[in-house]
Enzyme design. Structure first.
Site, PDB file in Angstrom:
ATOM      1  NE  ARG A 179      -2.893   0.272   3.362  1.00 14.84           N
ATOM      2  CZ  ARG A 179      -2.666   1.013   4.451  1.00 14.84           C
ATOM      3  NH1 ARG A 179      -2.674   2.329   4.366  1.00 14.84           N
ATOM      4  NH2 ARG A 179      -2.445   0.432   5.609  1.00 14.84           N
ATOM      5  CE1 TYR A 231     -13.764  12.620 -17.008  1.00 13.65           C
ATOM      6  CE2 TYR A 231     -12.729  12.688 -14.838  1.00 13.65           C
ATOM      7  CZ  TYR A 231     -13.562  12.063 -15.758  1.00 13.65           C
ATOM      8  OH  TYR A 231     -14.188  10.893 -15.431  1.00 13.65           O
ATOM      9  CG  ASP A 265      -5.809  16.496 -16.575  1.00 10.68           C
ATOM     10  OD1 ASP A 265      -5.067  15.758 -17.251  1.00 10.68           O
ATOM     11  OD2 ASP A 265      -7.008  16.226 -16.345  1.00 10.68           O
ATOM     12  CE  LYS A 280      -9.676   8.671 -19.857  1.00  7.40           C
ATOM     13  NZ  LYS A 280      -9.581   8.639 -18.377  1.00  7.40           N
TER      14      LYS A 280
END
Length: 398
Positions: free
Chosen positions: A53, A105, A180, A205
């Site tokens: 983690r 987005y 971004d 993406k």
């Protein structure tokens, strides 16, 4: 002794340098599915890995490659693009001011507006594109925001923001600048070199490029990487369980190896498609693409992007005379329905070409026009894609 030659970014990512497996000298990085790792008798962890983690060794090759591609000081992979973005905003304190773009987005936009309300953030939504000018931004920066979030080209209108100018203004007010860069990718743009402190990618993406995993990434500038703020983001990733899983991390570095080949072809095809549609002067179709000289942001895009303008474009299919009861945007939906090569699906950046009517996804609160179709150009033969658009256009009402 001659110094080692600096390798091209495409070579770095193709070889996934730094990820070579040591035990058997395999060419490709190994997958480590273990969630926990052994201590030495003295209680130490000599290899630095305790629990997945916090630190997943399968993710390290892709993190190192991204760090080098972006020219950063450190990189972190996340379980999705949304979790990467959320880690940045969750590092803020109640009462902090943030500025986000009008077009971005939509999933993140909605989350920030709701999270901001719940968390006590003061969120300003602003048009920061080159067409908007600086007056509104300068006014917003007077309030001393902690964070300015940018997205360029902006999904799904592909408007351009002058990163160097906005970053300079934001830093003068003491704000952290995050970009971004999902649509541009490191192939076409390096936001850190233009003044950004952090770069975010939805690695689902283009970085992966095969529509078969969820992943996100943050890359910190060399200055940012040594700050408490960056360490807090790392802690948020650990504490919220945002680490990317081992199989997805391996798939991501597999996809990244062909990043430059894929994105360069997609970008060249997108430009060819945009130019073709634009030159046909169809009275009912408007093409949105920053690579066109007629695009309002073209000059800035040329300045801050390299080797192309990306594989994303949008078409506005202007509604003609409507029949009684016909909804706005129905002509665009009919256009998409006639396409045979483009696949009607959400997401972007994969090897297959996709088309999507964004308004029907984003809902009535979205600022996106009803007639907009978002197109993600894949790696198919560009002539097949152009022919598909042409045949769909023949069905438009005059």
């Amino acid at each position: 002794m001659e110094e080692d030659k600096v390798l091209a970014p495409s070579t770095v990512v193709a070889q996934m340098r730094g990820g070579e497996e040591q035990q058997f000298n395999s060419v490709t990085p190994a997958i480590y599915p273990a969630t926990t790792y052994l201590r030495e008798p003295d209680g130490s962890y000599p290899r630095g890995t305790i629990y997945i983690r916090d630190n997943n060794p399968t993710a390290k090759p892709a993190e190192l490659a991204l760090q080098e591609l972006e020219g950063g000081g450190d990189a972190l992979l996340f379980s999705s693009g949304m979790s990467a973005a959320m880690a940045v905003f969750q590092g803020l304190s109640p009462g902090d001011r943030v500025v986000i773009p009008h077009i971005m987005y939509w999933g993140l936009r909605n989350w920030v507006l709701q999270f901001g309300k719940d968390w006590g953030l003061q969120v300003t939504v602003l048009d920061m594109t080159v067409e908007a000018g600086e007056a509104a931004l300068s006014e917003a920066l007077k309030d001393g925001p902690k964070l300015v979030w940018l997205e360029t080209p902006a999904n799904p209108t592909w408007d351009i923001t002058d990163l160097q100018r906005v970053a300079s203004l934001a830093h003068a007010s003491g704000a952290l600048v995050v970009v971004d860069s999902t649509a541009a990718t490191p192939v076409h743009m390096l936001p850190l070199a233009l003044g950004a402190d952090l770069v975010m990618h939805s690695a689902t993406k283009y970085l992966n490029g095969h529509s078969d995993l969820l992943a996100g990434a943050l890359v910190a500038s060399k200055q940012m990487a040594g700050t408490e703020r960056w360490q807090k983001i790392r802690q948020i990733r650990r504490n919220n369980g945002m680490m990317l899983g081992s199989m997805d991390a391996w798939l991501l570095q597999r996809g990244m190896r062909t990043l430059f080949l894929r994105v360069q072809r997609q970008s060249a095809s997108a430009l060819a498609i945009a130019a073709h549609v634009h030159q046909k002067h169809h009275p009912r179709i408007l093409v949105l693409y920053p690579g066109l000289p007629s695009s309002p942001g073209h000059a800035i895009a040329q300045k801050q992007m390299r080797d192309g303008f990306g594989g994303m474009l949008s078409l506005r299919v202007i509604q003609g005379a409507t029949a009684e009861g016909e909804k706005p945007g129905s002509e665009a939906l009919h256009f998409a329905a006639r396409l045979k090569v483009f696949k009607r699906a959400t997401s972007l950046g994969g090897v297959e070409s996709l088309v999507e009517h964004r308004k029907s996804i984003e809902g009535p609160s979205s600022p996106i026009p009803d007639d907009l179709l978002r197109i993600s150009v894949g790696i198919e033969d560009v002539n097949d894609l152009i022919a598909d658009l042409d045949q769909a256009a023949k069905g438009l009402r005059q």
